[in-house]
Every structure is written in structure tokens, then in C-alpha cells.
Design an enzyme around this catalytic site. Sequence first.
Site, PDB file in Angstrom:
ATOM      1  CB  THR A  73       4.149   7.576  24.416  1.00  0.00           C
ATOM      2  OG1 THR A  73       4.508   6.305  23.835  1.00  0.00           O
ATOM      3  CG2 THR A  73       2.923   8.113  23.699  1.00  0.00           C
ATOM      4  CB  ALA A  96      -1.841  13.787  20.365  1.00  0.00           C
ATOM      5  CB  SER A  97      -1.219   9.884  24.433  1.00  0.00           C
ATOM      6  OG  SER A  97      -2.635  10.032  24.469  1.00  0.00           O
ATOM      7  CG  PHE A  99      -1.342  12.504  16.395  1.00  0.00           C
ATOM      8  CD1 PHE A  99      -1.620  13.859  16.264  1.00  0.00           C
ATOM      9  CD2 PHE A  99      -0.193  12.123  17.048  1.00  0.00           C
ATOM     10  CE1 PHE A  99      -0.762  14.813  16.771  1.00  0.00           C
ATOM     11  CE2 PHE A  99       0.686  13.070  17.565  1.00  0.00           C
ATOM     12  CZ  PHE A  99       0.393  14.422  17.425  1.00  0.00           C
ATOM     13  CG  HIS A 131      -0.171  -0.778  21.510  1.00  0.00           C
ATOM     14  ND1 HIS A 131      -0.901  -0.466  22.643  1.00  0.00           N
ATOM     15  CD2 HIS A 131      -0.416   0.215  20.620  1.00  0.00           C
ATOM     16  CE1 HIS A 131      -1.556   0.664  22.441  1.00  0.00           C
ATOM     17  NE2 HIS A 131      -1.277   1.096  21.219  1.00  0.00           N
ATOM     18  CE  LYS A 135       2.454   2.060  22.950  1.00  0.00           C
ATOM     19  NZ  LYS A 135       3.038   3.241  22.294  1.00  0.00           N
TER      20      LYS A 135
END
Length: 233
Positions: A73, A96-97, A99, A131, A135
Site C-alpha cells: 500500500t 488488494a489493500s 488479502f 497496526h 507499518k
Amino acid sequence: MKIGLLGYGKMGKTIEKIALARQHDIVLKVDTNTETYTLDDVDVAIDFSTPDAAVDNILKCFSHNVPVISGTTGWLQHYDEVVAMCKERDGTFLYASNFSLGVNIFFELNKTLSKLMANLPEYNISMEEIHHTQKLDAPSGTAISLAEDIIKNSKYGTWTLDAAKTKALHIDAKRIENVPGTHEVLYTSNVDSISIKHTAHSREGFALGAVIAAEWIAGKKGVFSMKDVLNIG
């Protein structure tokens, strides 16, 4: 299936573990110290790299006719450009942001709830995502996907990280050690609250979804999403 891992951090290593357990071969591992690499022996590439590297990785796959799954992302300002290049080169691409199979069900629940709440302006909507501290982007890509689906059916025209902006959908992005990923959508009025929440317990759910997507995409051409893999929505 021979898999190339474009990004060999914590997610890449977890994908490797899942892929090997499902009888696949890992023939390429690209990390931050890799200067050049070849895709000659790769059947499908899975990109969990960095925002700075993702676009180049994806375009290189198109150039070598290698299907690519991307879960990185933070680079989506180039998404339309990448999709156009995929179509021009008759490539195969799935982004996909998130999965996680559970999160993709959560996406559909979020869309349904936003439609049910569309004519109830007395409810204010907010989001929280948590998160791990490693991240790189905030809010998460998953949170942005959730927010964009809410905005289509709400009084909000955009999302924001600034709680003081009351006319935008507020996302509270928190970074806490060793949290794989939590997302909550909250509707609040003067009389009650409604919330939906997804909590990941480990990275393995994300990794499994990415490997399932790689298995599904074999032999296909075009641009896809996890909705295609799971046949939902």
C-alpha cells in the site's frame, strides 16, 4: 507453482511459509538489499515491498509476462497508470489493500451497512485502525478502502486523519507494537451506536489470502481483485 517474492520482510517470510506448506516453490526472494533480479523462472510474483519499489516491481512483471499479486500500500496514486499499462501489455495484475479472507468479507459487510445507514444523517461515522509500529503508511490501505465505500453512501465527501475536521470521515490511525491489524467502523447518534470490527490475530491470514490469489490467477489475463478470487460482491 514457482513463486517470486518481491519483498522479503515479515510478510514475505510468512507468505514463504504458507506457500511451501501448500507445495509451491519459492524461486526468488527480493529484499531491500537486492540491486537486480530476474523473473525468468517465476510463474507468479507476489509483491509485498515498499511504496517506493512497488510500481517498478509491478511494471517489470508486465514486461516479463509474469502475473503479479500486489499487497503493497501507499502507492495508489499510480494505480490507474499501472492498470493502463497492464491492459496495454496484456498482463495479469491483482491488487488488494488486504488479502485476509475475513477482511474481504468485512468489506462487503461495510458496504451493506453504509447503504442501510445512508438515509440516517443523525448518525456520525468514524473509524479506527490499529497496526504494528513497522507499518509505513497511515491510514492503512484497508482503512482507506473501507472509508471510500462509506463515502459513497454518506454525508461525507472525503476522509481525514484530523479529528478537528468535522465534515470529513475521521480515521483514527494508531501504531502499537505487535498488532497485526484491527479495523472498526462506528456509527454514533444521540441515542445509540452501531459498530462493526475486524481483528487480525496474526499475519498468516494475509499471507494465506495472497497465496490463494496467486493460485487462482494462474492462466488468467487482466486486472482482478479479491472479489474475483472469492466470487463475492
